[in-house]
Design a protein around this motif. Structure first.
Motif, short mmCIF file in Angstrom:
data_model
loop_
_atom_site.label_atom_id
_atom_site.label_comp_id
_atom_site.label_asym_id
_atom_site.label_seq_id
_atom_site.Cartn_x
_atom_site.Cartn_y
_atom_site.Cartn_z
N SER A 14 0.85 -1.18 0.00
CA SER A 14 0.00 0.00 0.00
C SER A 14 0.89 1.24 0.00
N LEU A 15 0.38 2.30 -0.57
CA LEU A 15 1.09 3.58 -0.53
C LEU A 15 0.37 4.58 0.38
N SER A 16 -0.59 4.10 1.15
CA SER A 16 -1.40 5.01 1.97
C SER A 16 -0.55 5.80 2.97
N ALA A 17 0.52 5.20 3.50
CA ALA A 17 1.37 5.95 4.44
C ALA A 17 2.08 7.10 3.73
N TRP A 18 2.36 6.95 2.46
CA TRP A 18 3.00 8.02 1.69
C TRP A 18 1.96 9.08 1.33
N ARG A 19 0.75 8.66 1.02
CA ARG A 19 -0.30 9.63 0.68
C ARG A 19 -0.65 10.48 1.90
N SER A 20 -0.73 9.85 3.07
CA SER A 20 -1.09 10.58 4.29
C SER A 20 0.09 11.39 4.84
N LYS A 21 1.25 11.21 4.25
CA LYS A 21 2.49 11.87 4.65
C LYS A 21 3.03 11.35 5.98
N GLU A 22 2.50 10.19 6.42
CA GLU A 22 3.09 9.52 7.57
C GLU A 22 4.53 9.15 7.23
N LYS A 23 4.74 8.76 5.98
CA LYS A 23 6.08 8.54 5.43
C LYS A 23 6.22 9.48 4.25
N ILE A 24 7.43 9.89 3.97
CA ILE A 24 7.64 10.77 2.82
C ILE A 24 8.70 10.19 1.91
N ILE A 25 8.61 10.60 0.67
CA ILE A 25 9.68 10.30 -0.27
C ILE A 25 10.61 11.50 -0.20
N ALA A 26 11.80 11.30 0.30
CA ALA A 26 12.75 12.39 0.52
C ALA A 26 13.10 13.08 -0.79
N ASP A 27 13.49 14.34 -0.68
CA ASP A 27 13.93 15.09 -1.86
C ASP A 27 15.01 14.31 -2.59
N THR A 94 0.48 6.20 -9.95
CA THR A 94 1.22 6.28 -8.69
C THR A 94 1.56 7.73 -8.36
N SER A 95 2.05 8.46 -9.34
CA SER A 95 2.46 9.84 -9.07
C SER A 95 1.26 10.76 -8.83
N MET A 96 0.13 10.48 -9.45
CA MET A 96 -1.07 11.27 -9.18
C MET A 96 -1.60 10.98 -7.78
N TYR A 97 -1.41 9.77 -7.30
CA TYR A 97 -1.88 9.38 -5.97
C TYR A 97 -1.06 10.05 -4.86
N LEU A 98 0.21 10.25 -5.12
CA LEU A 98 1.10 10.82 -4.11
C LEU A 98 1.08 12.34 -4.17
N ASP A 99 0.65 12.97 -3.10
CA ASP A 99 0.60 14.44 -3.07
C ASP A 99 1.98 15.07 -3.20
N GLN A 100 3.02 14.30 -2.92
CA GLN A 100 4.37 14.85 -2.94
C GLN A 100 4.88 15.12 -4.34
N CYS A 101 4.21 14.57 -5.35
CA CYS A 101 4.63 14.81 -6.73
C CYS A 101 4.09 16.16 -7.17
N ASP A 102 4.96 17.01 -7.63
CA ASP A 102 4.59 18.36 -8.03
C ASP A 102 4.24 18.38 -9.52
N TRP A 103 2.99 18.70 -9.84
CA TRP A 103 2.54 18.72 -11.23
C TRP A 103 2.42 20.14 -11.77
N SER A 104 2.95 21.13 -11.05
CA SER A 104 2.80 22.51 -11.52
C SER A 104 3.66 22.82 -12.72
#
Length: 104
Positions: A14-27, A94-104
């Motif tokens: 699951s990627l829910s911990a990444w979506r909730s920002k409980e875990k992050i994908i580091a810069d 996957t990238s649309m699911y993760l809020d950490q991906c910047d689509w701007s």
């Protein structure tokens, strides 16, 4: 389903911990770190629902366009091939699911 997806040492069910920002994908961590069984399922469903019109496309080098880096390279080489590549859809989802991906 690809048996390898269940054997990966850092498999994510699951990627829910990444979506909730409980875990992050580091810069500067590649998106590939978000590889998951749900992503593999999306890849396989892309084959199934299109009756194999969506395939595992190859780059000009002959490498299969798996993972986000190769899917992006494929899009630069051939947009027609990129829209018929299963991993293109899996990594887009996957990238649309993760809020950490910047689509701007």
């Amino acid at each position: 389903m690809c048996p390898y997806s269940f054997a990966q040492p850092r498999r994510k069910d699951s990627l829910s911990a990444w979506r909730s920002k409980e875990k992050i994908i580091a810069d500067n961590t590649p998106l590939r770190a978000a590889g998951s069984v749900p992503g593999t399922l999306m890849h396989e469903i892309a084959h199934l629902v299109t009756k194999h019109v969506v395939i595992d496309a190859a780059l000009a080098s002959g490498a299969t366009a798996y993972y986000p880096t190769n899917a992006a390279k494929l899009a630069l080489e051939s947009k027609a091939k990129a829209v018929k590549n299963a991993d293109t859809y899996a990594w887009l989802a996957t990238s649309m699911y993760l809020d950490q991906c910047d689509w701007s």
